[in-house]
Design a protein around this motif. Sequence first.
Motif, PDB file in Angstrom:
ATOM      1  N   THR A  75       0.838  -1.196   0.000  1.00 25.23           N
ATOM      2  CA  THR A  75       0.000   0.000   0.000  1.00 25.23           C
ATOM      3  C   THR A  75       0.871   1.242   0.000  1.00 25.23           C
ATOM      4  N   GLY A  76       0.199   2.369  -0.211  1.00 20.47           N
ATOM      5  CA  GLY A  76       0.821   3.662   0.039  1.00 20.47           C
ATOM      6  C   GLY A  76       0.376   4.101   1.417  1.00 20.47           C
ATOM      7  N   ARG A  77      -0.117   5.337   1.506  1.00 26.48           N
ATOM      8  CA  ARG A  77      -0.520   5.870   2.808  1.00 26.48           C
ATOM      9  C   ARG A  77      -1.841   5.234   3.260  1.00 26.48           C
ATOM     10  N   VAL A  78      -1.774   4.350   4.195  1.00 30.42           N
ATOM     11  CA  VAL A  78      -2.956   3.860   4.901  1.00 30.42           C
ATOM     12  C   VAL A  78      -2.671   4.141   6.371  1.00 30.42           C
ATOM     13  N   THR A  79      -3.681   4.101   7.220  1.00 24.76           N
ATOM     14  CA  THR A  79      -3.351   4.257   8.640  1.00 24.76           C
ATOM     15  C   THR A  79      -2.488   3.060   9.038  1.00 24.76           C
ATOM     16  N   ASP A  80      -1.570   3.302   9.960  1.00 30.87           N
ATOM     17  CA  ASP A  80      -0.642   2.232  10.346  1.00 30.87           C
ATOM     18  C   ASP A  80      -1.403   0.993  10.811  1.00 30.87           C
ATOM     19  N   ALA A  81      -2.466   1.221  11.572  1.00 37.27           N
ATOM     20  CA  ALA A  81      -3.223   0.094  12.121  1.00 37.27           C
ATOM     21  C   ALA A  81      -3.912  -0.729  11.024  1.00 37.27           C
ATOM     22  N   SER A  82      -4.216  -0.101   9.878  1.00 40.21           N
ATOM     23  CA  SER A  82      -4.923  -0.812   8.800  1.00 40.21           C
ATOM     24  C   SER A  82      -4.162  -2.041   8.322  1.00 40.21           C
ATOM     25  N   LEU A  83      -2.837  -2.004   8.435  1.00 35.22           N
ATOM     26  CA  LEU A  83      -2.025  -3.143   7.996  1.00 35.22           C
ATOM     27  C   LEU A  83      -2.387  -4.397   8.785  1.00 35.22           C
ATOM     28  N   VAL A  84      -2.823  -4.207  10.029  1.00 32.10           N
ATOM     29  CA  VAL A  84      -3.204  -5.323  10.894  1.00 32.10           C
ATOM     30  C   VAL A  84      -4.712  -5.599  10.793  1.00 32.10           C
ATOM     31  N   VAL A  85      -5.497  -4.519  10.685  1.00 30.77           N
ATOM     32  CA  VAL A  85      -6.956  -4.671  10.621  1.00 30.77           C
ATOM     33  C   VAL A  85      -7.365  -5.385   9.320  1.00 30.77           C
ATOM     34  N   GLY A  86      -6.696  -5.054   8.214  1.00 33.53           N
ATOM     35  CA  GLY A  86      -7.032  -5.638   6.910  1.00 33.53           C
ATOM     36  C   GLY A  86      -7.006  -7.162   6.923  1.00 33.53           C
ATOM     37  N   PRO A  87      -5.916  -7.770   7.368  1.00 30.61           N
ATOM     38  CA  PRO A  87      -5.873  -9.239   7.422  1.00 30.61           C
ATOM     39  C   PRO A  87      -6.970  -9.841   8.310  1.00 30.61           C
ATOM     40  N   ALA A  88      -7.310  -9.152   9.414  1.00 28.41           N
ATOM     41  CA  ALA A  88      -8.359  -9.675  10.294  1.00 28.41           C
ATOM     42  C   ALA A  88      -9.718  -9.624   9.582  1.00 28.41           C
ATOM     43  N   ILE A  89      -9.964  -8.536   8.847  1.00 25.73           N
ATOM     44  CA  ILE A  89     -11.218  -8.431   8.077  1.00 25.73           C
ATOM     45  C   ILE A  89     -11.304  -9.573   7.069  1.00 25.73           C
ATOM     46  N   ALA A  90     -10.205  -9.799   6.344  1.00 26.10           N
ATOM     47  CA  ALA A  90     -10.207 -10.845   5.315  1.00 26.10           C
ATOM     48  C   ALA A  90     -10.420 -12.219   5.945  1.00 26.10           C
ATOM     49  N   HIS A  91      -9.808 -12.429   7.097  1.00 25.46           N
ATOM     50  CA  HIS A  91      -9.872 -13.740   7.746  1.00 25.46           C
ATOM     51  C   HIS A  91     -11.264 -14.042   8.283  1.00 25.46           C
ATOM     52  N   TYR A  92     -11.895 -13.030   8.896  1.00 30.57           N
ATOM     53  CA  TYR A  92     -13.179 -13.264   9.561  1.00 30.57           C
ATOM     54  C   TYR A  92     -14.384 -12.796   8.749  1.00 30.57           C
ATOM     55  N   GLY A  93     -14.146 -12.086   7.669  1.00 29.24           N
ATOM     56  CA  GLY A  93     -15.258 -11.569   6.876  1.00 29.24           C
ATOM     57  C   GLY A  93     -16.070 -10.494   7.600  1.00 29.24           C
ATOM     58  N   TRP A  94     -15.404  -9.666   8.394  1.00 29.36           N
ATOM     59  CA  TRP A  94     -16.105  -8.597   9.114  1.00 29.36           C
ATOM     60  C   TRP A  94     -16.755  -7.618   8.140  1.00 29.36           C
ATOM     61  N   GLU A  95     -17.857  -7.034   8.623  1.00 31.97           N
ATOM     62  CA  GLU A  95     -18.574  -6.015   7.847  1.00 31.97           C
ATOM     63  C   GLU A  95     -18.080  -4.624   8.252  1.00 31.97           C
ATOM     64  N   LYS A  96     -18.453  -3.636   7.429  1.00 37.48           N
ATOM     65  CA  LYS A  96     -18.044  -2.251   7.725  1.00 37.48           C
ATOM     66  C   LYS A  96     -18.651  -1.720   9.016  1.00 37.48           C
ATOM     67  N   THR A  97     -19.759  -2.337   9.451  1.00 35.15           N
ATOM     68  CA  THR A  97     -20.417  -1.856  10.670  1.00 35.15           C
ATOM     69  C   THR A  97     -20.048  -2.686  11.901  1.00 35.15           C
ATOM     70  N   ASP A  98     -19.103  -3.588  11.771  1.00 32.04           N
ATOM     71  CA  ASP A  98     -18.650  -4.369  12.935  1.00 32.04           C
ATOM     72  C   ASP A  98     -17.689  -3.513  13.759  1.00 32.04           C
ATOM     73  N   TYR A  99     -18.207  -2.403  14.292  1.00 34.02           N
ATOM     74  CA  TYR A  99     -17.317  -1.390  14.873  1.00 34.02           C
ATOM     75  C   TYR A  99     -16.491  -1.883  16.056  1.00 34.02           C
ATOM     76  N   ASP A 100     -17.097  -2.706  16.939  1.00 29.72           N
ATOM     77  CA  ASP A 100     -16.311  -3.182  18.083  1.00 29.72           C
ATOM     78  C   ASP A 100     -15.155  -4.076  17.618  1.00 29.72           C
ATOM     79  N   ARG A 101     -15.434  -4.919  16.648  1.00 28.21           N
ATOM     80  CA  ARG A 101     -14.382  -5.811  16.129  1.00 28.21           C
ATOM     81  C   ARG A 101     -13.271  -4.991  15.460  1.00 28.21           C
ATOM     82  N   LEU A 102     -13.708  -4.046  14.629  1.00 23.85           N
ATOM     83  CA  LEU A 102     -12.722  -3.205  13.929  1.00 23.85           C
ATOM     84  C   LEU A 102     -11.900  -2.404  14.936  1.00 23.85           C
ATOM     85  N   ALA A 103     -12.565  -1.937  16.000  1.00 22.04           N
ATOM     86  CA  ALA A 103     -11.854  -1.153  17.024  1.00 22.04           C
ATOM     87  C   ALA A 103     -10.840  -2.031  17.763  1.00 22.04           C
TER      88      ALA A 103
END
Lengths: 106, 399
Positions: free
Chosen positions: B139-167
């Motif tokens: 990637t280019g400029r993404v938030t630093d945390a996104s590098l970790v959040v992205g793989p978790a989203i892909a692994h668990y299939g989280w939705e955009k509104t899964d705010y507690d999980r994303l947090a």
Amino acid sequence: MRKPLGTIAGARSGDKGGDANVGVWVRTDAAYAWLREYLTVEKLKELLPEATTVDRYELPNLKALNFVLHGLLGEGVASSTRFDPQAKALGEWLRARHVDIPEELL
Amino acid sequence: MIRVGNASGFYGDRIGAVREMLEGGELDVLTGDYLAELTMLILGRDKLKDPNTGYAKTFLKQMEDCLGLAIDKGVKIVTNAGGLNPEGLARALQGQAKVAYVTGDDVKDRFPEALTANAYLGAFDIAECLSAGADVVVTGRVTDASLVVGPAIAHYGWEKTDYDRLAGATVAGHVLECGTQATGGNYSFFTEIDATNSGFPIAEIDEDGSCLITKHEGTGGAVTVDTVTAQLLYEIGAPAYLGPDVTTHFDTIRLDQETRGVRISGTKGSPPPDTIKVCLNTLGGFRNSVTFVLCGLDIDAKAALLKNQMNQEDITWTLARTDKDDADTEETASAFLHATIKTPDPKQAKAFARKAIELALASYPGFHVTAIPGDGTPFGVYKAAYVPKHTVNPKAVLL
């Protein structure tokens, strides 16, 4: 007792553009009750006289306070003429300041 | 559970960390952060000289050494090393693995005065790359945390509104993003642990977004409630931590010590703001500096003489009174007078150095400097800006 704040508190500091932040945490509930009462914005400015505009946030779940020191670093790390332009050691400076710590917390 | 490790906290971090992390134990994903505010400026200047550059070259070196190993072990690589040229870095890796990149962070067209203008993108496009089968996501400029959040989203299939999980995953990402700062590096109570060679951190993220922060067995440093607290406090503002995918409430995080590390749970999330932060770097001008050593008596008068002699505008002076009275070493008898010039004119920055050195036989008694100043260097000014979220269009591309 007059002791460095760092005797009981840890700290970590860094930069966000021209602002610096310093997070201060302690390790017991009793120490947090004291820290929360003691380390006001006014006290922080007294300990770090370079600070001008300061926001203070409480994080009781981490037994921590977070301070944002606005404008300390001018226009950010690349342009700052301040010693330690990224405020990496701001927290260690704060820990080195002597304060009155209740004896039972030592 | 998905195991996400980190092997870099900045452009210049321990080059051997990628190998250490791949060989040191089990992992599913290895991430690396290479982009600080300052790094965007450095890459921007690289790119001015050569438009094919603009990414973190050390990452490419690490991949030459370790990409085969990562593929053999089934470890996916996710990094923001693409900097200002994620496609360029992705193409440099093409052929050795299935490579994908995330683009769309560049919003320079809206900030023509800036050298670089990059929106902090979120994690969903990284997840899309992984779901499409990428071995490496650049990637280019993404938030630093996104590098970790992205793989978790892909692994668990989280939705955009899964705010507690994303947090929860954002907190894991914040702990990991500075590498060894979570495992005993730069730690106030370093005397209580062995911080000689701290291992890089790992987050074992669960389906609910909670995680265990740990590190490979046998590595140095420590993962304790204190080392994790220290990193949670790094570079934050208000407890409501704003990101492109979620607002993470740092005052809801719960930390518990376990045998293998620290459990992070309880984190609450709420919807993200409808604006996205942009990292703007502009060239501010040129700077140069010199440090004069003032030894012994009349320190203030010595400093005053110098200031008079330099007599140049745009100089910032700082006198550090490190000198002690009646000192028994020359060094402890000395104070440091730092002079820094910032000027729009590179000739002025160069003239500053010449002027300082011309005084060598003509100024205060004991004149010397800590290092001969160079010709000066350009400096940048960093600013944050905000743009409406719907105007930023990130794109995931699988090569």
